[in-house]
Design a protein around this motif. Structure first.
Motif, PDB file in Angstrom:
ATOM      1  N   VAL A 169       1.087  -1.255   0.080  1.00  0.00           N
ATOM      2  CA  VAL A 169       0.076   0.110  -0.020  1.00  0.00           C
ATOM      3  C   VAL A 169       0.755   1.339   0.106  1.00  0.00           C
ATOM      4  O   VAL A 169       1.842   1.370   0.894  1.00  0.00           O
ATOM      5  N   ALA A 170       0.546   2.221  -1.112  1.00  0.00           N
ATOM      6  CA  ALA A 170       1.411   3.389  -0.834  1.00  0.00           C
ATOM      7  C   ALA A 170       0.502   4.598  -0.897  1.00  0.00           C
ATOM      8  O   ALA A 170      -0.694   4.463  -1.429  1.00  0.00           O
ATOM      9  N   VAL A 171       0.805   5.533  -0.411  1.00  0.00           N
ATOM     10  CA  VAL A 171      -0.068   6.728   0.106  1.00  0.00           C
ATOM     11  C   VAL A 171       1.115   8.160  -0.062  1.00  0.00           C
ATOM     12  O   VAL A 171       1.846   8.178   0.323  1.00  0.00           O
ATOM     13  N   LEU A 182      -2.845  -7.409   6.780  1.00  0.00           N
ATOM     14  CA  LEU A 182      -1.570  -8.030   6.603  1.00  0.00           C
ATOM     15  C   LEU A 182      -0.819  -7.739   5.230  1.00  0.00           C
ATOM     16  O   LEU A 182      -0.628  -8.468   4.644  1.00  0.00           O
ATOM     17  N   ALA A 183      -0.847  -6.217   4.905  1.00  0.00           N
ATOM     18  CA  ALA A 183      -0.168  -6.070   3.817  1.00  0.00           C
ATOM     19  C   ALA A 183       1.452  -6.182   4.076  1.00  0.00           C
ATOM     20  O   ALA A 183       1.834  -6.131   5.231  1.00  0.00           O
ATOM     21  N   ALA A 184       2.159  -6.321   2.851  1.00  0.00           N
ATOM     22  CA  ALA A 184       3.589  -6.702   3.092  1.00  0.00           C
ATOM     23  C   ALA A 184       4.293  -5.265   3.486  1.00  0.00           C
ATOM     24  O   ALA A 184       4.866  -5.524   4.399  1.00  0.00           O
ATOM     25  N   CYS A 188       1.122  -6.686  -6.112  1.00  0.00           N
ATOM     26  CA  CYS A 188       1.104  -5.332  -6.617  1.00  0.00           C
ATOM     27  C   CYS A 188       1.188  -4.345  -5.478  1.00  0.00           C
ATOM     28  O   CYS A 188       1.405  -4.334  -4.419  1.00  0.00           O
ATOM     29  N   VAL A 189       1.178  -2.902  -5.991  1.00  0.00           N
ATOM     30  CA  VAL A 189       1.272  -1.867  -5.017  1.00  0.00           C
ATOM     31  C   VAL A 189      -0.113  -0.868  -5.266  1.00  0.00           C
ATOM     32  O   VAL A 189      -0.358  -0.384  -6.101  1.00  0.00           O
ATOM     33  N   LEU A 190      -0.979  -0.791  -4.322  1.00  0.00           N
ATOM     34  CA  LEU A 190      -2.055  -0.202  -4.177  1.00  0.00           C
ATOM     35  C   LEU A 190      -1.824   1.327  -3.894  1.00  0.00           C
ATOM     36  O   LEU A 190      -1.352   1.400  -2.741  1.00  0.00           O
ATOM     37  N   LEU A 191      -2.130   2.291  -4.925  1.00  0.00           N
ATOM     38  CA  LEU A 191      -1.720   3.677  -4.608  1.00  0.00           C
ATOM     39  C   LEU A 191      -2.720   4.410  -4.231  1.00  0.00           C
ATOM     40  O   LEU A 191      -3.732   4.575  -5.027  1.00  0.00           O
TER      41      LEU A 191
END
Length: 210
Positions: free
Chosen positions: A67-69, A89-91, A156-159
């Motif tokens: 997860v990216a913010v 439990l995101a990486a 993936c990366v959820l942005l």
């Protein structure tokens, strides 16, 4: 007449008190917590565990989504995003922009959740490319594909953007795919932390087994 009891005082204490003697002989347990009780915001199976022991156990089972913010305006929702990422439990959680972020909403879950900082979106993009992870933006933008259609990558990366402006133009350029969340009311957008929670749960429904 007795003094009135506030709702908070009427509630049962969170967690557990001191552990009965004799104490279990387990290296993962914290002697201070055993002696004084464990009132932390952790699930029951981690009661009395040391913080590093909990992190080690979580690391054995983390999901392969990140997860990216964006954090250009010190968004107070970031703490809630970290807390939700811990719940699912995101990486890792990636903070892009300002290094300092509002930890209040995390409710101390940042002790158990890996958090990485990137100075800008170029740095995040370089990291994601090196890790072989596609970046999926989440925002209700023209041309965005419905999140409800599924098909999120397993890795993936959820942005996510900030409350109000959503994904910045640079973030939209970085994301190879942008997903929208279906809305049916009059409001233009939903809270950024809520949107992040919906997207993470969509990933969990698609790729994780309870």
């Amino acid at each position: 007449m007795a003094d009135p009891v506030s709702p908070a005082e009427a509630e049962e204490p969170v967690g557990v008190g001191p552990h009965p003697l004799p104490w279990p002989d387990e290296a993962r347990l914290d002697p201070v917590l055993l002696a004084e009780g464990d009132r932390r915001n952790v699930v029951d199976r981690f009661r009395y565990w040391r913080v590093d022991a909990i992190v080690e156990e979580l690391d054995r089972h983390r999901h392969p989504f990140h997860v990216a913010v964006e954090n250009w305006r010190h968004d107070p929702n970031i703490g809630s995003v970290v807390r939700t990422a811990n719940a699912f439990l995101a990486a890792e959680v990636h903070i892009v922009g300002r290094r300092r972020w509002n930890r209040r909403g995390a409710m101390v879950t940042d002790r158990y959740q890996h958090v990485r900082h990137h100075a800008d979106l170029d740095a995040l993009g370089a990291w994601a490319t090196g890790a072989g992870l596609p970046v999926v933006g989440v925002d209700n933008l023209p041309g965005a594909r419905p999140l409800e259609d599924g098909g999120l990558p397993a890795e993936c990366v959820l942005l996510f953007g900030q409350e109000g402006p959503g994904l910045s133009p640079a973030a939209r350029d970085l994301a190879g795919d942008v997903r929208s969340i279906a809305q049916f009311g009059s409001t233009r957008s939903i809270n950024a932390a809520v949107a992040a929670g919906i997207a993470m749960h969509a990933w969990v429904r698609e790729h994780a087994r309870p």
